[in-house]
Motif scaffolding. Structure first.
Motif, PDB file in Angstrom:
ATOM      1  N   ASP A  14     -14.828 -60.240   7.620  1.00  0.00           N
ATOM      2  CA  ASP A  14     -14.342 -60.247   9.006  1.00  0.00           C
ATOM      3  C   ASP A  14     -14.160 -61.701   9.428  1.00  0.00           C
ATOM      4  O   ASP A  14     -14.998 -62.546   9.107  1.00  0.00           O
ATOM      5  CB  ASP A  14     -15.346 -59.550   9.928  1.00  0.00           C
ATOM      6  N   ASP A  59     -12.548 -55.713   7.915  1.00  0.00           N
ATOM      7  CA  ASP A  59     -11.703 -55.775   9.104  1.00  0.00           C
ATOM      8  C   ASP A  59     -10.250 -55.712   8.640  1.00  0.00           C
ATOM      9  O   ASP A  59      -9.917 -56.180   7.551  1.00  0.00           O
ATOM     10  CB  ASP A  59     -11.971 -57.092   9.841  1.00  0.00           C
ATOM     11  N   LEU A  60      -9.381 -55.146   9.448  1.00  0.00           N
ATOM     12  CA  LEU A  60      -7.962 -55.078   9.082  1.00  0.00           C
ATOM     13  C   LEU A  60      -7.170 -56.305   9.510  1.00  0.00           C
ATOM     14  O   LEU A  60      -6.318 -56.784   8.782  1.00  0.00           O
ATOM     15  CB  LEU A  60      -7.306 -53.838   9.703  1.00  0.00           C
ATOM     16  N   ASP A  66      -4.492 -59.910   5.530  1.00  0.00           N
ATOM     17  CA  ASP A  66      -4.986 -58.785   6.326  1.00  0.00           C
ATOM     18  C   ASP A  66      -5.658 -57.753   5.427  1.00  0.00           C
ATOM     19  O   ASP A  66      -5.583 -57.817   4.197  1.00  0.00           O
ATOM     20  CB  ASP A  66      -3.875 -58.174   7.167  1.00  0.00           C
ATOM     21  N   GLY A  67      -6.328 -56.812   6.048  1.00  0.00           N
ATOM     22  CA  GLY A  67      -7.067 -55.806   5.312  1.00  0.00           C
ATOM     23  C   GLY A  67      -6.195 -54.936   4.433  1.00  0.00           C
ATOM     24  O   GLY A  67      -6.612 -54.505   3.353  1.00  0.00           O
ATOM     25  N   LEU A  87     -13.578 -49.331   6.590  1.00  0.00           N
ATOM     26  CA  LEU A  87     -12.927 -50.195   7.566  1.00  0.00           C
ATOM     27  C   LEU A  87     -13.789 -50.301   8.810  1.00  0.00           C
ATOM     28  O   LEU A  87     -14.339 -49.304   9.288  1.00  0.00           O
ATOM     29  CB  LEU A  87     -11.553 -49.650   7.936  1.00  0.00           C
ATOM     30  N   THR A  89     -12.871 -51.714  12.274  1.00  0.00           N
ATOM     31  CA  THR A  89     -11.664 -52.241  12.901  1.00  0.00           C
ATOM     32  C   THR A  89     -11.451 -51.717  14.312  1.00  0.00           C
ATOM     33  O   THR A  89     -11.906 -50.624  14.651  1.00  0.00           O
ATOM     34  CB  THR A  89     -10.434 -51.897  12.024  1.00  0.00           C
ATOM     35  N   CYS A  91      -8.346 -51.328  15.224  1.00  0.00           N
ATOM     36  CA  CYS A  91      -6.977 -50.811  15.090  1.00  0.00           C
ATOM     37  C   CYS A  91      -6.912 -49.320  14.822  1.00  0.00           C
ATOM     38  O   CYS A  91      -5.918 -48.835  14.273  1.00  0.00           O
ATOM     39  CB  CYS A  91      -6.269 -51.545  13.958  1.00  0.00           C
ATOM     40  N   THR A  92      -7.903 -48.573  15.195  1.00  0.00           N
ATOM     41  CA  THR A  92      -7.924 -47.150  14.874  1.00  0.00           C
ATOM     42  C   THR A  92      -6.902 -46.334  15.654  1.00  0.00           C
ATOM     43  O   THR A  92      -6.585 -45.217  15.256  1.00  0.00           O
ATOM     44  CB  THR A  92      -9.326 -46.563  15.092  1.00  0.00           C
ATOM     45  N   SER A 110     -14.965 -47.608  14.183  1.00  0.00           N
ATOM     46  CA  SER A 110     -14.195 -48.296  15.222  1.00  0.00           C
ATOM     47  C   SER A 110     -15.009 -49.407  15.873  1.00  0.00           C
ATOM     48  O   SER A 110     -16.201 -49.267  16.091  1.00  0.00           O
ATOM     49  CB  SER A 110     -13.782 -47.302  16.308  1.00  0.00           C
ATOM     50  N   LYS A 111     -14.316 -50.498  16.172  1.00  0.00           N
ATOM     51  CA  LYS A 111     -14.871 -51.547  17.019  1.00  0.00           C
ATOM     52  C   LYS A 111     -14.430 -51.233  18.432  1.00  0.00           C
ATOM     53  O   LYS A 111     -13.268 -50.880  18.624  1.00  0.00           O
ATOM     54  CB  LYS A 111     -14.325 -52.929  16.643  1.00  0.00           C
TER      55      LYS A 111
END
Length: 128
Positions: A14, A59-60, A66-67, A87, A89, A91-92, A110-111
């Protein structure tokens, strides 16, 4: 918290300092897992070769690689393609759960995530 498998090594990739700190503390304090930190996809690939982790938290969205590219490169390497990727991320909302699975990921967290449930989530996804 449910019992998790001890003595695993997790590579966290990350680019955000605070995420690396929080996740590292969670993994090391709420499990017996060793955490290896990489700040980019390129660093992550080098860390895999050195440490051969049991799993990768990825992380993506990162600047140098990038991931998505990281996963492609990991899948191209027959020695390391077996390492499960989870993942971590924000970006889900852009992709479905099935899209993530089609990338070759074991699961998605998810973050922002809950500090107290991160280890059990990772353990459940990986079957640890």
């Amino acid at each position: 918290m449910s019992k998790v498998s001890p003595d695993k090594t997790v590579l966290l990739i990350d680019d955000e300092y605070i995420i690396r700190q929080i996740v590292g503390i969670c993994l090391e304090n709420f499990s017996n897992w060793q955490t290896i930190i990489a700040t980019s996809g390129k660093e992550g690939l080098a860390a895999i070769a050195r440490n051969k982790p049991d799993a990768i938290l990825l992380d993506l969205m990162m600047p140098d690689m990038d991931g998505f590219t990281f996963i492609e490169k990991l899948q191209e390497n027959t020695e390391f393609q077996y390492i499960p990727v989870v993942l971590l991320t924000a970006c889900t909302n852009r992709l479905s759960h099935q899209d993530f699975m089609n990338l070759g990921c074991k699961g998605v967290i998810s973050k922002p995530f809950e500090i107290n449930t991160l280890v059990p989530q990772v353990a459940e996804i990986l079957g640890w």
